[in-house]
Design an enzyme around this catalytic site. Structure first.
Site, PDB file in Angstrom:
ATOM      1  N   GLY A  30       9.961 -17.746   1.531  1.00 33.29           N
ATOM      2  CA  GLY A  30       8.678 -17.008   2.111  1.00 33.29           C
ATOM      3  C   GLY A  30       8.487 -15.578   1.490  1.00 33.29           C
ATOM      4  O   GLY A  30       7.379 -15.300   1.783  1.00 33.29           O
ATOM      5  N   CYS A  56       5.825 -12.015   2.299  1.00 33.84           N
ATOM      6  CA  CYS A  56       4.893 -12.249   3.034  1.00 33.84           C
ATOM      7  C   CYS A  56       5.424 -12.751   4.632  1.00 33.84           C
ATOM      8  O   CYS A  56       4.824 -12.534   5.697  1.00 33.84           O
ATOM      9  CB  CYS A  56       3.856 -13.420   2.604  1.00 33.84           C
ATOM     10  SG  CYS A  56       2.632 -14.100   3.623  1.00 33.84           S
ATOM     11  N   LYS A 113       1.400  -9.867  11.876  1.00 35.28           N
ATOM     12  CA  LYS A 113       0.302 -10.353  12.614  1.00 35.28           C
ATOM     13  C   LYS A 113       0.866 -10.587  14.090  1.00 35.28           C
ATOM     14  O   LYS A 113       0.318 -10.590  15.002  1.00 35.28           O
ATOM     15  CB  LYS A 113      -0.300 -11.826  12.089  1.00 35.28           C
ATOM     16  CG  LYS A 113      -0.872 -11.715  10.866  1.00 35.28           C
ATOM     17  CD  LYS A 113      -1.586 -10.499  10.574  1.00 35.28           C
ATOM     18  CE  LYS A 113      -2.002 -10.127   9.023  1.00 35.28           C
ATOM     19  NZ  LYS A 113      -0.972  -9.324   8.518  1.00 35.28           N
ATOM     20  N   GLY A 152      -2.009   6.420   2.854  1.00 29.52           N
ATOM     21  CA  GLY A 152      -2.580   5.101   2.247  1.00 29.52           C
ATOM     22  C   GLY A 152      -3.395   4.709   3.240  1.00 29.52           C
ATOM     23  O   GLY A 152      -2.738   4.188   4.429  1.00 29.52           O
ATOM     24  N   ALA A 189      -5.352  -2.169   3.463  1.00 24.64           N
ATOM     25  CA  ALA A 189      -4.790  -2.925   4.622  1.00 24.64           C
ATOM     26  C   ALA A 189      -3.646  -2.719   5.443  1.00 24.64           C
ATOM     27  O   ALA A 189      -3.702  -2.746   6.575  1.00 24.64           O
ATOM     28  CB  ALA A 189      -4.858  -4.634   4.114  1.00 24.64           C
ATOM     29  N   ALA A 218       2.200   4.092   2.409  1.00 24.09           N
ATOM     30  CA  ALA A 218       1.536   2.599   1.897  1.00 24.09           C
ATOM     31  C   ALA A 218       0.556   2.928   0.798  1.00 24.09           C
ATOM     32  O   ALA A 218      -0.565   2.692   0.986  1.00 24.09           O
ATOM     33  CB  ALA A 218       0.817   2.306   3.454  1.00 24.09           C
ATOM     34  N   ASP A 226       2.081 -11.683  -6.993  1.00 31.40           N
ATOM     35  CA  ASP A 226       1.938 -10.339  -7.110  1.00 31.40           C
ATOM     36  C   ASP A 226       2.621  -9.815  -8.333  1.00 31.40           C
ATOM     37  O   ASP A 226       2.119  -8.720  -8.880  1.00 31.40           O
ATOM     38  CB  ASP A 226       2.623  -9.668  -6.106  1.00 31.40           C
ATOM     39  CG  ASP A 226       2.004  -9.863  -4.599  1.00 31.40           C
ATOM     40  OD1 ASP A 226       0.874 -10.538  -4.718  1.00 31.40           O
ATOM     41  OD2 ASP A 226       2.565  -9.384  -3.640  1.00 31.40           O
ATOM     42  N   HIS A 269     -24.077 -23.328  19.398  1.00 29.86           N
ATOM     43  CA  HIS A 269     -24.196 -21.917  20.361  1.00 29.86           C
ATOM     44  C   HIS A 269     -23.297 -22.391  21.640  1.00 29.86           C
ATOM     45  O   HIS A 269     -23.146 -23.478  21.965  1.00 29.86           O
ATOM     46  CB  HIS A 269     -25.610 -22.125  20.612  1.00 29.86           C
ATOM     47  CG  HIS A 269     -25.834 -21.137  21.579  1.00 29.86           C
ATOM     48  ND1 HIS A 269     -25.983 -19.743  21.240  1.00 29.86           N
ATOM     49  CD2 HIS A 269     -26.171 -21.077  22.998  1.00 29.86           C
ATOM     50  CE1 HIS A 269     -26.253 -18.954  22.357  1.00 29.86           C
ATOM     51  NE2 HIS A 269     -26.493 -19.698  23.289  1.00 29.86           N
TER      52      HIS A 269
END
Length: 466
Positions: free
Chosen positions: A39, A42, A51, A181, A184, A269, A312, A445
């Site tokens: 993992g 992340c 989150k 920083g 995000a 950051a 990354d 809607h």
């Protein structure tokens, strides 16, 4: 006897484990090697556990500041900081275990240990410096990820001057926090700690927070953060951060003037750098560029024909969904499938503070720099019936179209569900949709996504509800 594989994946993050699973699905004899839980950052220390923290903050913020208008009594509302942290860690543990099961289900071997390339086909595996295993592979995919960048003026000790890893696992909530920083990671932690009552200060070298986002979006988020009481210093550099007594003193400079700030903790950051050291890459002659592995972005091949790299470790954009997509494309190329190259100009970016921020494609400024004549459409959530009913009226949708052909060039959303709403625009952009395509697609809607349709219509003077 050394075990032989067709594909060996070094690193088990969202790039590595996804590449390994896809390789297993395509019939390759595959192994994935990682010294930690699968993992990567992340699932263990980034996307997923943060989150969890942000959801806790969102609910607390809603109950504390908006319960009365919802007709809900929340007298005596409080929170347990350690329980919030524990929930985050528990969620991470459960998800990483699920990933281990997925790898096994797809008949991928899993070796736990630190893998080092000793030749272009051989990886030795170590535990605490002792060699415990060795494998060979026809193809090797490096997916070793990245780590927080360290700069000399901000000496990280992981106790007082911390990274995002420590910030999500503190034993005690700090009374005040300086975040250096405003990308995000910085703004997400600013939101989380501010909601829980920590005095938060942000220092950003660029002239806006979330500097890669559209300027109107960044300005709207900055206004929201300042309204919450977050102190923000933009166009400011950090000259020093020094632990003194029971806190940290930060000397920041703007327009030649220094300012001294002090907080219990400082969160650095300022970005990330690729994990390229210690894996035998330099000894093998793998070409590096600015701290990352250099690859062909269509095949992900390095300068050594049978060695590939994804995620990354090959540089920006440093996003989990990009790493996963690269892993799939790389393996499908190795199988000879006609896999379309990733369009790096159409990668969605998401920031999960409140209000959320999400975007894809050109900002207004970048579209003009690229030579486009543009039309811009905006629709505020203030005019959305669903947002009104939900009590989430802050923010807006901003769409950028090519004036000549009407093609969607960029999309930018700030609002409570921006990170979910951006997917529609990702599909639209990948299909080269025009404003008319979006406007003529009937949207349900009441939904927040109606705001996308209205923004497209507004660009051409056809909006109904504004």
């Amino acid at each position: 006897m050394t075990k032989r594989y067709e594909i060996a994946v070094l690193g088990g993050g969202p790039g590595g484990y996804v590449a390994a699973i896809r390789a297993g699905q395509l019939g390759f004899k595959t192994v994935v090697i990682d010294k930690d839980k699968l993992g990567g950052i992340c699932l263990n220390w980034g996307c997923i556990p943060t989150k969890s923290l942000l959801k806790n903050a969102e609910i607390f913020d809603l109950m504390k500041n908006h319960s009365a208008e919802l007709g809900i009594k929340a007298d005596g509302l409080s929170y347990d900081f350690s329980a919030i942290i524990k929930r985050s860690r528990d969620i991470s543990d459960r998800i990483t275990k699920n990933v281990e099961l997925l790898v096994k289900k797809n008949k991928v071997d899993r070796i736990k240990g630190f893998g080092k390339l000793v030749s272009q086909n051989q990886i030795n595996i170590y535990d605490n410096g002792q060699e415990i295993d060795s494998i060979t592979a026809e193809k090797i995919i490096i997916a070793t990820g990245a780590r927080p960048k360290e700069i000399t003026s901000i000496p990280i000790d992981k106790k007082n001057i911390i990274t995002s890893t420590e910030a999500m696992n503190l034993s005690k909530q700090p009374k005040d926090l300086i975040i250096i920083g405003a990308g995000a990671i910085g703004v997400e932690f600013a939101y989380f700690y501010n909601v829980l009552g920590t005095k938060v200060t942000i220092i950003e070298m660029m002239d806006s927070i979330l500097p890669i986002e559209d300027r109107e979006i960044s300005a709207a988020l900055e206004k929201s953060f300042k309204k919450r009481g977050i102190e923000i210093y933009t166009s400011s550099k950090v000259n020093s951060a020094e632990v003194k007594g029971n806190g940290v003193t930060v000397i920041s400079e703007r327009d030649g003037k220094e300012i001294e700030l002090r907080a219990e903790k400082v969160l650095s950051a300022v970005g990330v750098t690729g994990n390229v050291e210690g894996f035998g890459l330099e000894e093998l002659g793998v070409e590096l560029f600015k701290g990352h592995i250099k690859v062909d972005k269509k095949t992900y091949r390095t300068n050594i024909p049978n060695i590939f790299a994804i995620g990354d470790v090959i540089g920006p954009p440093w996003l989990a969904h990009v790493a996963s997509a690269e892993g799939i494309r790389c393996v499908e190329f190795l199988r000879g499938l006609n896999s379309h190259p990733i369009d790096y100009d159409s990668i969605p970016g998401c920031t999960y503070c409140q209000p959320q921020v999400a975007s894809i494609g050109f900002t207004e400024e970048k579209a003009k720099e690229a030579g486009y004549e543009i039309k811009v459409g905006k629709f505020p959530f203030m005019a959305s019936g669903k947002a009104f009913a939900s009590g989430e009226r802050d923010g807006f949708v901003k769409l950028i179209f090519d004036k000549k052909y009407g093609e969607l060039l960029g999309a930018h959303i700030i609002g409570s569900e921006a990170t979910e709403m951006i997917a529609e625009l990702g599909i639209a952009k990948s299909l080269e949709a025009t404003y008319e395509t979006i406007v003529k697609t009937v949207h349900a809607h009441p939904t927040l996504s109606e705001s996308v349709m209205e923004a497209a219509a507004q660009a051409y003077g056809e909006a109904i509800h504004i």
